[in-house]
Design an enzyme around this catalytic site. Sequence first.
Site, mmCIF file in Angstrom:
data_model
loop_
_atom_site.group_PDB
_atom_site.id
_atom_site.type_symbol
_atom_site.label_atom_id
_atom_site.label_comp_id
_atom_site.label_asym_id
_atom_site.label_seq_id
_atom_site.Cartn_x
_atom_site.Cartn_y
_atom_site.Cartn_z
ATOM 1 N N TYR A 280 0.476 -1.329 0.104
ATOM 2 C CA TYR A 280 0.066 0.162 0.074
ATOM 3 C C TYR A 280 1.060 1.420 0.000
ATOM 4 O O TYR A 280 0.712 2.465 -1.056
ATOM 5 C CB TYR A 280 -0.873 0.180 1.296
ATOM 6 N N CYS B 26 -7.587 2.832 12.363
ATOM 7 C CA CYS B 26 -7.423 1.831 13.816
ATOM 8 C C CYS B 26 -7.321 0.121 13.598
ATOM 9 O O CYS B 26 -9.030 -0.142 13.718
ATOM 10 C CB CYS B 26 -7.397 2.229 14.708
ATOM 11 N N CYS C 28 -3.987 4.841 19.899
ATOM 12 C CA CYS C 28 -4.498 3.983 21.216
ATOM 13 C C CYS C 28 -2.653 2.488 21.498
ATOM 14 O O CYS C 28 -3.442 1.991 22.245
ATOM 15 C CB CYS C 28 -5.638 3.499 20.486
ATOM 16 N N GLN D 236 -15.269 2.746 -6.980
ATOM 17 C CA GLN D 236 -15.012 1.190 -6.657
ATOM 18 C C GLN D 236 -13.021 2.105 -6.041
ATOM 19 O O GLN D 236 -12.463 1.222 -5.370
ATOM 20 C CB GLN D 236 -14.568 0.173 -8.119
ATOM 21 N N ASN D 237 -12.586 2.483 -6.590
ATOM 22 C CA ASN D 237 -11.079 3.712 -6.631
ATOM 23 C C ASN D 237 -10.634 3.954 -5.159
ATOM 24 O O ASN D 237 -11.771 4.551 -4.955
ATOM 25 C CB ASN D 237 -10.391 4.680 -7.861
ATOM 26 N N HIS E 35 -14.905 1.072 -2.243
ATOM 27 C CA HIS E 35 -13.746 0.345 -1.696
ATOM 28 C C HIS E 35 -13.314 1.272 -1.004
ATOM 29 O O HIS E 35 -11.645 0.600 -0.740
ATOM 30 C CB HIS E 35 -13.344 -0.474 -2.904
ATOM 31 N N THR F 189 -14.520 -0.157 -15.754
ATOM 32 C CA THR F 189 -14.265 -1.033 -15.274
ATOM 33 C C THR F 189 -14.856 -2.781 -15.654
ATOM 34 O O THR F 189 -15.468 -3.012 -16.159
ATOM 35 C CB THR F 189 -15.426 -1.119 -13.195
ATOM 36 N N SER F 190 -14.009 -3.684 -14.980
ATOM 37 C CA SER F 190 -13.964 -4.980 -16.031
ATOM 38 C C SER F 190 -15.205 -5.821 -15.006
ATOM 39 O O SER F 190 -15.601 -6.547 -15.744
ATOM 40 C CB SER F 190 -12.815 -6.003 -15.004
ATOM 41 N N ASP G 233 -8.150 5.748 -5.111
ATOM 42 C CA ASP G 233 -7.267 6.572 -5.527
ATOM 43 C C ASP G 233 -7.124 8.679 -5.244
ATOM 44 O O ASP G 233 -6.249 9.187 -4.688
ATOM 45 C CB ASP G 233 -6.629 7.021 -6.690
#
Length: 260
Positions: free
Chosen positions: A77, A137, A166, A111-112, A129, A204-205, A114
């Site tokens: 990520y 957290c 925390c 769905q991105n 998403h 999108t696929s 970014d």
Amino acid sequence: MNAAYCPMTTDEPTMQRVARALALARTVAVLTGAGMSAESGVPTFRGTDGLWRTFRPEQLATPEAFARDPGTVWEWYRWRRSRMAAVAPNPGHLALARLEARFSEFTVVTQNIDGLHARAGSREIIELHGNIWRDRCTANVNHLVVHRPDEPIAGGASGALPRCHCGAVMRPDVVWFGEALDPVNTQRACDAVRRADVVLVVGTSSVVYPAASLPGLARQAGAYVVEINPEETPLSREMDAVLRGPSGVVLPSIEGLLSP
Ligand code: BV8
């Protein structure tokens, strides 16, 4: 199969038909996937340079992978975040942001992760998403940290796991495979496509569910559904119109056909 299905490139009559449907529409919803950001330089998931080409989804974008090896998941990520920090919205994102003002309702269901739709100026956005710029957290969903694309990537070279105030480990605030989507977002997305006169399905696929069920929901509710994608997808034949081209070209072209 819908008669409007055309495997050719973007043909003028279909473009005109789509522009006419938009000119008559009051409400619009746009479902976007990774292809929307391809022309910004963000690799898609399943394309030839796709992110998954290097990994399989089960390896990294799952809670099991994070439990097993959080360091590698964070490394992936962080690498994606660094790539996304270097890109900007493309003409397709910007066209959608401008189109919004023409309609009483214009919702981008993406769905991105970014954040490029928001950076382009779109206001009504549903991030199905999640968002790669937010850490969450693992002990308290309300403990969030929002990063900016220009700030140094947390964890640095050491790859130390980011921790919450925390003390618990932070995770990317995204929806992994096998995780439920936020029910409020899902309901908002279903309502948006059901209310839409026109739904654009862009980049999108259409293989990831439940997002891929939204075009069918829209059709059932009577929407005029348009696929904008250089390639065919499993939903292409369900569409009222198919525009075979890159969204960064097709969306500004459609906008140009609408009255000023
Ligand atoms: C859930 C965030 C249940 C993380 C992502 C069988 C049937 C139905 C469902 C399933 C099934 N087996 C498994 C499932 C469930 C699974 C699923 O759908 N799997 C698929 C692979 C079969 N779904 C889930 O797990 C979802 N959760 O079902 O939970 C549940 C319920 C209750 C309690 C517990 C659990 C969660 C799915 C979300 C996963 N997270 N991303 C991250 O990003 O790291 S998904 C990931 O794929 C991205 O979000 C991405 O957006 C999404 C879809 O991919 P696309 O966006 O479509 O990208 P792709 O590369 O595939 O396609 C790009 C397209 O663009 C191509 O068509 C290309 O031609 C086109 N293109 C290229 N260039 C351009 C272009 N288009 C326009 N212009 C261009 N220039």
